[in-house]
Design a protein around this motif. Structure first.
Motif, PDB file in Angstrom:
ATOM      1  N   PRO A 299       0.830  -1.208   0.000  1.00  0.00           N
ATOM      2  CA  PRO A 299       0.000   0.000   0.000  1.00  0.00           C
ATOM      3  C   PRO A 299       0.867   1.262   0.000  1.00  0.00           C
ATOM      4  N   ILE A 300       0.547   2.220  -0.859  1.00  0.00           N
ATOM      5  CA  ILE A 300       1.293   3.472  -0.950  1.00  0.00           C
ATOM      6  C   ILE A 300       0.295   4.624  -0.969  1.00  0.00           C
ATOM      7  N   GLY A 301       0.447   5.562  -0.046  1.00  0.00           N
ATOM      8  CA  GLY A 301      -0.465   6.691   0.035  1.00  0.00           C
ATOM      9  C   GLY A 301       0.078   7.917  -0.665  1.00  0.00           C
ATOM     10  N   ILE A 302      -0.843   8.831  -1.012  1.00  0.00           N
ATOM     11  CA  ILE A 302      -0.483  10.142  -1.549  1.00  0.00           C
ATOM     12  C   ILE A 302      -1.078  11.184  -0.613  1.00  0.00           C
ATOM     13  N   ALA A 303      -0.265  12.102  -0.125  1.00  0.00           N
ATOM     14  CA  ALA A 303      -0.750  13.125   0.804  1.00  0.00           C
ATOM     15  C   ALA A 303       0.208  14.301   0.791  1.00  0.00           C
ATOM     16  N   THR A 304      -0.163  15.362   1.507  1.00  0.00           N
ATOM     17  CA  THR A 304       0.713  16.526   1.591  1.00  0.00           C
ATOM     18  C   THR A 304       1.716  16.411   2.725  1.00  0.00           C
ATOM     19  N   GLN A 305       1.599  15.372   3.542  1.00  0.00           N
ATOM     20  CA  GLN A 305       2.577  15.095   4.581  1.00  0.00           C
ATOM     21  C   GLN A 305       2.564  13.600   4.878  1.00  0.00           C
ATOM     22  N   PRO A 306       3.655  13.020   5.405  1.00  0.00           N
ATOM     23  CA  PRO A 306       3.688  11.587   5.672  1.00  0.00           C
ATOM     24  C   PRO A 306       2.602  11.162   6.657  1.00  0.00           C
ATOM     25  N   VAL A 307       2.061   9.964   6.457  1.00  0.00           N
ATOM     26  CA  VAL A 307       1.069   9.397   7.369  1.00  0.00           C
ATOM     27  C   VAL A 307       1.625   8.090   7.916  1.00  0.00           C
ATOM     28  N   PRO A 308       1.243   7.703   9.142  1.00  0.00           N
ATOM     29  CA  PRO A 308       1.842   6.520   9.759  1.00  0.00           C
ATOM     30  C   PRO A 308       1.388   5.185   9.172  1.00  0.00           C
ATOM     31  N   ALA A 309       0.192   5.122   8.589  1.00  0.00           N
ATOM     32  CA  ALA A 309      -0.363   3.828   8.180  1.00  0.00           C
ATOM     33  C   ALA A 309       0.369   3.215   6.994  1.00  0.00           C
ATOM     34  N   VAL A 310       0.829   4.052   6.049  1.00  0.00           N
ATOM     35  CA  VAL A 310       1.408   3.535   4.807  1.00  0.00           C
ATOM     36  C   VAL A 310       2.577   4.404   4.360  1.00  0.00           C
ATOM     37  N   PRO A 311       3.498   3.853   3.556  1.00  0.00           N
ATOM     38  CA  PRO A 311       4.506   4.707   2.913  1.00  0.00           C
ATOM     39  C   PRO A 311       3.794   5.788   2.110  1.00  0.00           C
ATOM     40  N   THR A 312       4.294   7.007   2.158  1.00  0.00           N
ATOM     41  CA  THR A 312       3.553   8.131   1.583  1.00  0.00           C
ATOM     42  C   THR A 312       4.379   8.882   0.550  1.00  0.00           C
ATOM     43  N   LEU A 313       3.791   9.056  -0.641  1.00  0.00           N
ATOM     44  CA  LEU A 313       4.341   9.971  -1.631  1.00  0.00           C
ATOM     45  C   LEU A 313       3.876  11.366  -1.245  1.00  0.00           C
ATOM     46  N   VAL A 314       4.781  12.196  -0.776  1.00  0.00           N
ATOM     47  CA  VAL A 314       4.416  13.508  -0.261  1.00  0.00           C
ATOM     48  C   VAL A 314       4.378  14.522  -1.404  1.00  0.00           C
ATOM     49  N   ILE A 315       3.217  15.156  -1.556  1.00  0.00           N
ATOM     50  CA  ILE A 315       3.077  16.196  -2.572  1.00  0.00           C
ATOM     51  C   ILE A 315       3.529  17.519  -1.962  1.00  0.00           C
ATOM     52  N   ASP A 316       4.819  17.792  -2.044  1.00  0.00           N
ATOM     53  CA  ASP A 316       5.385  19.046  -1.544  1.00  0.00           C
ATOM     54  C   ASP A 316       5.577  19.972  -2.741  1.00  0.00           C
ATOM     55  N   ASP A 317       4.596  20.850  -2.963  1.00  0.00           N
ATOM     56  CA  ASP A 317       4.647  21.741  -4.117  1.00  0.00           C
ATOM     57  C   ASP A 317       5.013  23.166  -3.713  1.00  0.00           C
ATOM     58  N   SER A 318       5.856  23.290  -2.696  1.00  0.00           N
ATOM     59  CA  SER A 318       6.242  24.614  -2.211  1.00  0.00           C
ATOM     60  C   SER A 318       6.979  25.437  -3.274  1.00  0.00           C
ATOM     61  N   ARG A 319       7.596  24.762  -4.235  1.00  0.00           N
ATOM     62  CA  ARG A 319       8.297  25.503  -5.282  1.00  0.00           C
ATOM     63  C   ARG A 319       7.340  26.331  -6.137  1.00  0.00           C
ATOM     64  N   LEU A 320       6.067  25.947  -6.196  1.00  0.00           N
ATOM     65  CA  LEU A 320       5.100  26.765  -6.922  1.00  0.00           C
ATOM     66  C   LEU A 320       5.027  28.161  -6.303  1.00  0.00           C
ATOM     67  N   GLY A 321       4.946  28.201  -4.970  1.00  0.00           N
ATOM     68  CA  GLY A 321       4.916  29.490  -4.289  1.00  0.00           C
ATOM     69  C   GLY A 321       6.219  30.248  -4.438  1.00  0.00           C
ATOM     70  N   GLU A 322       7.339  29.524  -4.416  1.00  0.00           N
ATOM     71  CA  GLU A 322       8.638  30.186  -4.514  1.00  0.00           C
ATOM     72  C   GLU A 322       8.833  30.854  -5.872  1.00  0.00           C
ATOM     73  N   VAL A 323       8.524  30.132  -6.958  1.00  0.00           N
ATOM     74  CA  VAL A 323       8.758  30.734  -8.280  1.00  0.00           C
ATOM     75  C   VAL A 323       7.793  31.899  -8.518  1.00  0.00           C
ATOM     76  N   ALA A 324       6.568  31.804  -7.964  1.00  0.00           N
ATOM     77  CA  ALA A 324       5.623  32.925  -8.085  1.00  0.00           C
ATOM     78  C   ALA A 324       6.146  34.140  -7.334  1.00  0.00           C
ATOM     79  N   ALA A 325       6.659  33.933  -6.128  1.00  0.00           N
ATOM     80  CA  ALA A 325       7.182  35.049  -5.325  1.00  0.00           C
ATOM     81  C   ALA A 325       8.412  35.654  -5.973  1.00  0.00           C
ATOM     82  N   GLU A 326       9.287  34.824  -6.515  1.00  0.00           N
ATOM     83  CA  GLU A 326      10.491  35.333  -7.175  1.00  0.00           C
ATOM     84  C   GLU A 326      10.117  36.211  -8.372  1.00  0.00           C
ATOM     85  N   HIS A 327       9.093  35.784  -9.114  1.00  0.00           N
ATOM     86  CA  HIS A 327       8.649  36.565 -10.271  1.00  0.00           C
ATOM     87  C   HIS A 327       8.093  37.918  -9.841  1.00  0.00           C
TER      88      HIS A 327
END
Length: 337
Positions: A152-180
């Motif tokens: 089982p593999i989860g997808i979330a914005t932060q790790p969860v204890p039940a399953v290995p988690t693919l973390v959707i860390d999209d902070s670079r979206l905010g960074e490139v917008a701010a830089e622009h």
């Protein structure tokens, strides 16, 4: 663990346990749980065997897979908008990466499944792994999948204890917008987030990325909420026309940016003359708006965006949490706003 990294399928309840508790033979258990018709097995026996299997959490051993390797993905369309959109885009690329490794990706479309019901349904398909939003897994459901030899593999914005988690860390979206916006000389910026609490949590990484750049460049930052309604956008435009108007806006989704753009233009605010506007996700309608909307997007072609390596490591028993939680690369599509 076996050589392939899976839990031994003989752990947990067995067909013999089901047969003993139901008072039938192991052959009967095999016929019922594999959906094979036998006129000697009556409906009451059929129902009893299934009930006992559910009670014990038993899933029949793998048998023959349809294609040798399958990857089942939990349905994504019924989830919160931002995670669904980003995860779906990433999973399109993941399908290609896994195909190159000899796996076939299939999509499971039942939007209601979660917990033990979901685990039983997925396990019956005999996949190598299941990828789904993390809230579809429970501890018991994850254990049932593991007993069946399914990762089982989860997808979330932060790790969860039940399953290995693919973390959707999209902070670079905010960074490139701010830089622009900083490069354009913006000094006071609004960051527009969804009004619903659940949706705000899903853009938290984007806001955090923007805040980091704003602190470094000296931009004044105010986070404001906006619903996906015209009246909500209209109310926000009053802030823009106030005594201390912003000269830049970052809307955490293109849906919010597009709606706000229309409200600003109707109020007579010049975009980008009076303020610059940046959205996120690079939705197709960004090119159709007038003025065309500048938007940040996850760069799935960049080296850091590959999910295949993390998923294959999980299937092979070599899960690396750090590799699955790196910030995703992003690119800015500069248009008119």
């Amino acid at each position: 663990m076996t050589a392939g990294g899976r839990e031994d399928e003989r752990t947990g309840p067995t067909a013999a346990d089901v047969a003993a508790l139901a008072g039938v033979s192991r052959a009967t258990v095999s016929y019922v749980l594999n959906g094979l018709v036998d006129e000697r097995i009556g409906p009451e026996t059929w129902a009893e065997v299934r009930a006992v299997a559910r009670e014990l959490g038993y899933v029949p051993p793998g048998g023959r897979r349809t294609t040798g390797h399958e990857l089942v993905i939990g349905h994504l369309g019924g989830e919160r908008m931002t995670l669904a959109r980003l995860a779906t885009a990433g999973l399109d690329r993941l399908a290609v990466e896994l195909g190159e490794a000899g796996y076939t990706m299939v999509l499971h479309r039942d939007t209601e499944l979660k917990g033990m019901a979901a685990a039983r349904s997925w396990a019956a398909l005999r996949p190598a792994a299941v990828i789904a939003h993390a809230d579809r897994f429970t501890k018991g459901g994850a254990e049932l999948l593991r007993r069946a030899g399914v990762v089982p593999i989860g997808i979330a914005t932060q790790p969860v204890p039940a399953v290995p988690t693919l973390v959707i860390d999209d902070s670079r979206l905010g960074e490139v917008a701010a830089e622009h916006l900083a490069e354009r000389g913006c000094r006071r910026v609004l960051v527009v987030v969804p009004k619903a609490k659940g949706d705000r949590q899903l853009v938290a990484h984007r806001v955090a990325g923007f805040e980091r750049v704003a602190a470094r460049t000296g931009m004044r930052l105010e986070v404001v909420r906006m619903g996906l309604r015209r009246d909500s956008a209209d109310r926000l435009t009053r802030t823009v026309a106030g005594d201390d108007p912003p000269d830049g806006v970052f809307a955490c989704t293109d849906d919010h940016a597009g709606l706000l753009l229309g409200a600003l233009l109707d109020r007579g605010v010049r975009v980008p003359g009076d303020l610059a506007l940046v959205g996120a996700d690079n939705a197709p309608f960004c090119e159709m708006l007038r003025p065309r909307l500048t938007s940040a997007e996850i760069d799935l072609d960049a080296p850091g965006a590959d999910l295949g390596r993390a998923v294959l490591a999980a299937i092979r028993g070599r899960w690396d949490p750090d590799a699955a939680a790196r910030p995703w690369p992003a690119v800015l599509h500069v248009r008119d706003t």
